[in-house]
Design a protein around this motif. Sequence first.
Motif, PDB file in Angstrom:
ATOM      1  N   ASP A  59       0.906  -1.192   0.049  1.00 16.41           N
ATOM      2  CA  ASP A  59      -0.047   0.047   0.032  1.00 16.41           C
ATOM      3  C   ASP A  59       0.910   1.265   0.224  1.00 16.41           C
ATOM      4  OD1 ASP A  59      -2.487  -1.388   0.083  1.00 16.41           O
ATOM      5  OD2 ASP A  59      -2.202  -1.654   2.181  1.00 16.41           O
ATOM      6  N   TRP A  60       0.383   2.379  -0.570  1.00 17.61           N
ATOM      7  CA  TRP A  60       1.052   3.419  -0.635  1.00 17.61           C
ATOM      8  C   TRP A  60       1.524   3.936   0.859  1.00 17.61           C
ATOM      9  CZ3 TRP A  60      -2.661   6.028  -4.507  1.00 17.61           C
ATOM     10  CH2 TRP A  60      -2.551   5.434  -5.977  1.00 17.61           C
ATOM     11  N   ALA A  61       2.808   4.381   0.896  1.00 17.42           N
ATOM     12  CA  ALA A  61       3.225   4.621   2.245  1.00 17.42           C
ATOM     13  C   ALA A  61       2.512   6.117   2.867  1.00 17.42           C
ATOM     14  CB  ALA A  61       4.706   4.807   2.130  1.00 17.42           C
ATOM     15  N   THR A  62       2.422   6.762   1.541  1.00 17.13           N
ATOM     16  CA  THR A  62       1.887   8.223   1.929  1.00 17.13           C
ATOM     17  C   THR A  62       0.586   8.247   1.097  1.00 17.13           C
ATOM     18  OG1 THR A  62       3.534   9.158   0.854  1.00 17.13           O
ATOM     19  CG2 THR A  62       3.590   9.333   3.287  1.00 17.13           C
ATOM     20  N   PRO A  63      -0.444   9.042   1.362  1.00 15.76           N
ATOM     21  CA  PRO A  63      -1.717   8.959   0.484  1.00 15.76           C
ATOM     22  C   PRO A  63      -1.378   9.922  -0.554  1.00 15.76           C
ATOM     23  CG  PRO A  63      -2.327   9.802   2.727  1.00 15.76           C
ATOM     24  CD  PRO A  63      -0.863   9.462   2.640  1.00 15.76           C
ATOM     25  N   ARG A  64      -1.921   9.542  -2.014  1.00 13.49           N
ATOM     26  CA  ARG A  64      -1.512  10.361  -3.199  1.00 13.49           C
ATOM     27  C   ARG A  64      -2.851  10.786  -3.854  1.00 13.49           C
ATOM     28  NH1 ARG A  64       3.037   6.098  -6.098  1.00 13.49           N
ATOM     29  NH2 ARG A  64       4.099   5.797  -4.167  1.00 13.49           N
ATOM     30  N   PRO A  65      -3.408  11.807  -3.015  1.00 11.44           N
ATOM     31  CA  PRO A  65      -5.075  12.009  -3.533  1.00 11.44           C
ATOM     32  C   PRO A  65      -4.642  12.591  -5.065  1.00 11.44           C
ATOM     33  CG  PRO A  65      -4.014  13.497  -1.768  1.00 11.44           C
ATOM     34  CD  PRO A  65      -2.821  12.436  -1.968  1.00 11.44           C
ATOM     35  N   GLY A  66      -5.578  11.854  -5.791  1.00 17.67           N
ATOM     36  CA  GLY A  66      -5.891  12.162  -7.288  1.00 17.67           C
ATOM     37  C   GLY A  66      -4.795  11.803  -8.195  1.00 17.67           C
ATOM     38  N   ALA A  67      -4.072  11.018  -7.615  1.00 16.22           N
ATOM     39  CA  ALA A  67      -2.899  10.159  -8.622  1.00 16.22           C
ATOM     40  C   ALA A  67      -3.740   9.526  -9.684  1.00 16.22           C
ATOM     41  CB  ALA A  67      -2.115   9.429  -7.753  1.00 16.22           C
ATOM     42  N   ILE A  68      -4.560   8.501  -9.249  1.00  8.74           N
ATOM     43  CA  ILE A  68      -5.168   7.836 -10.250  1.00  8.74           C
ATOM     44  C   ILE A  68      -6.049   8.785 -11.229  1.00  8.74           C
ATOM     45  CG2 ILE A  68      -6.789   5.751 -10.848  1.00  8.74           C
ATOM     46  CD1 ILE A  68      -5.871   4.571  -8.248  1.00  8.74           C
ATOM     47  N   LEU A  90       2.143   5.911 -10.013  1.00  7.60           N
ATOM     48  CA  LEU A  90       1.491   4.788  -9.036  1.00  7.60           C
ATOM     49  C   LEU A  90       2.131   3.815  -8.439  1.00  7.60           C
ATOM     50  CD1 LEU A  90      -1.646   4.514 -11.455  1.00  7.60           C
ATOM     51  CD2 LEU A  90      -1.261   6.304  -9.704  1.00  7.60           C
ATOM     52  N   GLY A  91       3.482   3.882  -8.850  1.00  6.06           N
ATOM     53  CA  GLY A  91       4.239   2.590  -8.299  1.00  6.06           C
ATOM     54  C   GLY A  91       4.961   3.090  -6.817  1.00  6.06           C
ATOM     55  N   GLN A  92       5.699   1.993  -6.431  1.00  4.72           N
ATOM     56  CA  GLN A  92       6.183   2.101  -5.156  1.00  4.72           C
ATOM     57  C   GLN A  92       7.243   0.987  -4.793  1.00  4.72           C
ATOM     58  OE1 GLN A  92       3.929   3.102  -1.335  1.00  4.72           O
ATOM     59  NE2 GLN A  92       4.682   1.203  -0.856  1.00  4.72           N
ATOM     60  N   ALA A  93       8.511   1.379  -4.516  1.00  2.00           N
ATOM     61  CA  ALA A  93       9.598   0.223  -4.288  1.00  2.00           C
ATOM     62  C   ALA A  93       9.081  -0.795  -3.340  1.00  2.00           C
ATOM     63  CB  ALA A  93      10.861   0.989  -3.833  1.00  2.00           C
ATOM     64  N   LYS A  94       9.296  -2.135  -3.919  1.00  2.48           N
ATOM     65  CA  LYS A  94       8.826  -3.188  -3.076  1.00  2.48           C
ATOM     66  C   LYS A  94       9.649  -2.860  -1.369  1.00  2.48           C
ATOM     67  CE  LYS A  94       7.894  -7.141  -5.887  1.00  2.48           C
ATOM     68  NZ  LYS A  94       8.385  -8.343  -6.629  1.00  2.48           N
ATOM     69  N   ARG A  95       8.939  -3.343  -0.465  1.00  2.82           N
ATOM     70  CA  ARG A  95       9.485  -3.619   0.993  1.00  2.82           C
ATOM     71  C   ARG A  95       9.063  -4.707   1.616  1.00  2.82           C
ATOM     72  NH1 ARG A  95       7.500   0.760   4.191  1.00  2.82           N
ATOM     73  NH2 ARG A  95       8.989   0.369   5.737  1.00  2.82           N
ATOM     74  N   MET A 398      -5.898   3.253  -1.886  1.00  3.56           N
ATOM     75  CA  MET A 398      -5.399   3.689  -3.375  1.00  3.56           C
ATOM     76  C   MET A 398      -6.468   4.331  -4.060  1.00  3.56           C
ATOM     77  SD  MET A 398      -2.389   0.715  -3.940  1.00  3.56           S
ATOM     78  CE  MET A 398      -2.269   1.526  -5.745  1.00  3.56           C
ATOM     79  N   PHE A 399      -7.475   3.540  -4.223  1.00  3.33           N
ATOM     80  CA  PHE A 399      -8.819   3.730  -4.840  1.00  3.33           C
ATOM     81  C   PHE A 399      -9.928   4.817  -4.431  1.00  3.33           C
ATOM     82  CE2 PHE A 399      -6.461   0.038  -6.615  1.00  3.33           C
ATOM     83  CZ  PHE A 399      -6.471   0.396  -7.960  1.00  3.33           C
ATOM     84  N   GLY A 400      -9.762   4.519  -2.901  1.00  6.57           N
ATOM     85  CA  GLY A 400     -10.852   5.440  -2.181  1.00  6.57           C
ATOM     86  C   GLY A 400     -12.334   4.656  -2.581  1.00  6.57           C
ATOM     87  N   SER A 401     -12.455   3.351  -2.811  1.00  2.00           N
ATOM     88  CA  SER A 401     -13.572   2.610  -3.004  1.00  2.00           C
ATOM     89  C   SER A 401     -13.923   1.467  -1.926  1.00  2.00           C
ATOM     90  CB  SER A 401     -13.478   2.183  -4.331  1.00  2.00           C
ATOM     91  OG  SER A 401     -12.774   0.919  -4.504  1.00  2.00           O
ATOM     92  N   ARG A 402     -15.045   1.028  -2.440  1.00  2.00           N
ATOM     93  CA  ARG A 402     -15.646  -0.225  -1.489  1.00  2.00           C
ATOM     94  C   ARG A 402     -14.597  -1.405  -2.311  1.00  2.00           C
ATOM     95  NH1 ARG A 402     -21.728  -0.510  -3.323  1.00  2.00           N
ATOM     96  NH2 ARG A 402     -20.744   0.241  -5.126  1.00  2.00           N
ATOM     97  N   GLY A 403     -14.790  -2.573  -1.626  1.00  2.00           N
ATOM     98  CA  GLY A 403     -14.589  -3.711  -2.227  1.00  2.00           C
ATOM     99  C   GLY A 403     -13.055  -4.015  -1.816  1.00  2.00           C
ATOM    100  N   TRP A 404     -12.603  -4.807  -2.756  1.00  7.07           N
ATOM    101  CA  TRP A 404     -11.070  -5.376  -2.339  1.00  7.07           C
ATOM    102  C   TRP A 404     -10.343  -5.554  -3.644  1.00  7.07           C
ATOM    103  CZ3 TRP A 404      -9.057 -10.488  -3.592  1.00  7.07           C
ATOM    104  CH2 TRP A 404      -9.972 -11.328  -3.772  1.00  7.07           C
ATOM    105  N   VAL A 405      -8.958  -5.547  -3.711  1.00  5.76           N
ATOM    106  CA  VAL A 405      -8.219  -5.586  -4.761  1.00  5.76           C
ATOM    107  C   VAL A 405      -6.888  -6.282  -4.517  1.00  5.76           C
ATOM    108  CG1 VAL A 405      -7.165  -3.420  -4.466  1.00  5.76           C
ATOM    109  CG2 VAL A 405      -7.454  -4.130  -6.569  1.00  5.76           C
TER     110      VAL A 405
END
Length: 730
Positions: A59-68, A90-95, A398-405
Amino acid sequence: MRLWYDRPATDWESQSLPIGNGAMGVSVYGGVATERLPFNEKTLWTGGPGSKEGYDFGDWATPRPGAIAGIQEALDREGTLSPGEVAARLGQAKRGYGAYQTFGELRLEFGHADASGYERELSLDEAVARVRYDCDGVGHTREYFASHPGGVVVGRLAASEPGGLSFTVRHTSPHAPEITVSDGRLTIRGALDDNGLRFEAQLQVLTTGGSRTDHLDHLSVTGADSAVLILSAGTDYAPVHPAYRGDDPHDRVTAAVDAAAAAGYQALLLEHLADYRELFDRVRLEIGQQEPPIPTDRQLAAYTGGASAHDRALEATYFAYGRYLLISSSRAGSLPANLQGVWNDVTDPPWSADYHVNINLQMNYWPADQTNLSETFAPYDRFVKSLVEPGRRTAREMFGSRGWVVHNETTPFGFTGVHDYAEAFWFPEAAAWLAQHLFDHYRYSLDVTYLESVYPVMRELAHFWVDNLVEREGRLVVSPSYSPEHGDFTAGAAMSQQIVYDLFTNVLEAAEALGDDEQEVRQALARLDPGLRIGSWGQLQEWADDLDSPGDEHRHASHLFGLHPGRQIRPGTPFAEAAMVSLVARGDGGTGWSKAWKINFWARLRDGDHAHTMLAEQLRLSTLDNLWDTHPPFQLDGNFGATSGIAEMLLQSHTGVIDVLPALPRAWRDGSVHGLRARGNVTVSLTWRDGAATEVVLHAGSDGPLRVRCGDDLTVVEARAGSSHRIPLG
Ligand code: FUC
């Protein structure tokens, strides 16, 4: 039915012989001076909570509002964006992603040299690996199996002369465990350096005759008649979000080894055979095969893909082997089969030997129901459900939505977010593809209780997509959308649309079966772009714009999802024609799993000869001497995909009609198959002569009408649960 060789293995990947009980696996080398037995327990993973690198579930370490939304706008403006541009935003290094780990290996030193009469085999009928040879006038035999009911791996070593068996056994491991020895039991205990995951294995050595000695870190046996080895292993992993830790494995491992030691070799073997055969013996394939009197590696080298009885023997063995491998690497109570099933001899396997979900994990389970091994589906079912909780957070954050991904790949630690490898980091459609199999599992069994357990999972996914589809030119599309590992980012790539179509369709069917109503899904489906467009050269378009190149032989053929494993594209339609044009352009090459997928595509297009050509290509060019599929490197999905492909050639049922011999190749003129499953809770047995069915028998598990297509004839049978129905043939 067996694999056999006249030499020990010298290379793990291409020659060792795998045995497994789902949770544990061993790859047998069968060496003469030294026996090497690398082993695995499927939960031994680095990464995840507690990892030294830190862990964020992707998951994004910090919020990215409006990125998508920003990417969506850029796509609206530009039409395409390079994967690199999107990954940068939209990506982020693997940790703390981690990797599947070897548990180390058992090394048995015999000091034998100059063996004669050497043979090692893997019996698929018994799921037993054997080694035999003569040395200095003494016959030596070893026999190994992995017992699912016992939770142990068992070996028996014997000499033909009393007192003829002497050896030492030790454990080697890259994980620096603490090793203790007492009463003939080697205990191997430690914690992974990366994440502190605790692990333990115990090996009990029992001897008949001679003497057994405990040493500081190993055991020795001198002058015995025979010896039995019992191995069990475990970790404190638990499939429970967010900590993924459970009890220390010590008590479980001790109990399994104690119980097996008390039961004794014969009882363990009989219990194993009963358990294994109950699954394996359900299906029999006869295609006029005749085993050649040569070892399997030479049989593979001699294979031409022609129509000789020897070539057919390899094909029939390969089919049986896929079922064997699934039984051995996927049983209830553990994780599903990963990219290497359960077998891995290193700490840094390719792609972490993880769960890639842009085709690979799904492919592993294609043959599960089809080839009458529905029990092997249990780990997949549990694993997919375990992704819901972390996947909800990813959907929300990430998506600000219902459901799962879940995206392109995942681990036992609920990695549902993203990384930053541009060509493979973004694939939120993966969850819907995973769920397709949950619904399909219901379609095979018609078990409503099971459907009730998966319906909420599917419905939540549908809500994710209802929230995330965007309207373009009056149609709902996925944006950003990326056809796996291929081309640029666009909006509405064919696979994205077809997967969402598949999900919505399945959710509505499930809702109907359960008396529910999903208005918002129904409305979204009505407005959904179905992802089917025919392009300028007659191809099925991979993207909404006509971007396909006829010279492109990329291994993924994602835009044919609706043909297989989906059911949106039906033979005889213009879209099936277009899919065929695309498939011809992609060519008969590809990696192992890619060829396996093409067997299924051609079978769905009802072209048995081309399906057989792809099977032959896979055997000739993408199969190792131990009949493991190679991408390259070794990757087990191709074994499972090809096994499914063979079943698809003989029987299909995805459209709701039981389709008999839809893609029988000329190379299999006469034959029979017994025990395949069709959707609708039916077990099917078929016989054919000169390429035409001569007998079709359905064993119904439920009451109700069954539609059966055989050649040009469509028959409707009023099936009764528990009854067999013979289909009249014209
Ligand atoms: C997918 C494929 C690769 C490989 C990897 C494990 O990403 O595209 O070819 O099989 O999974």
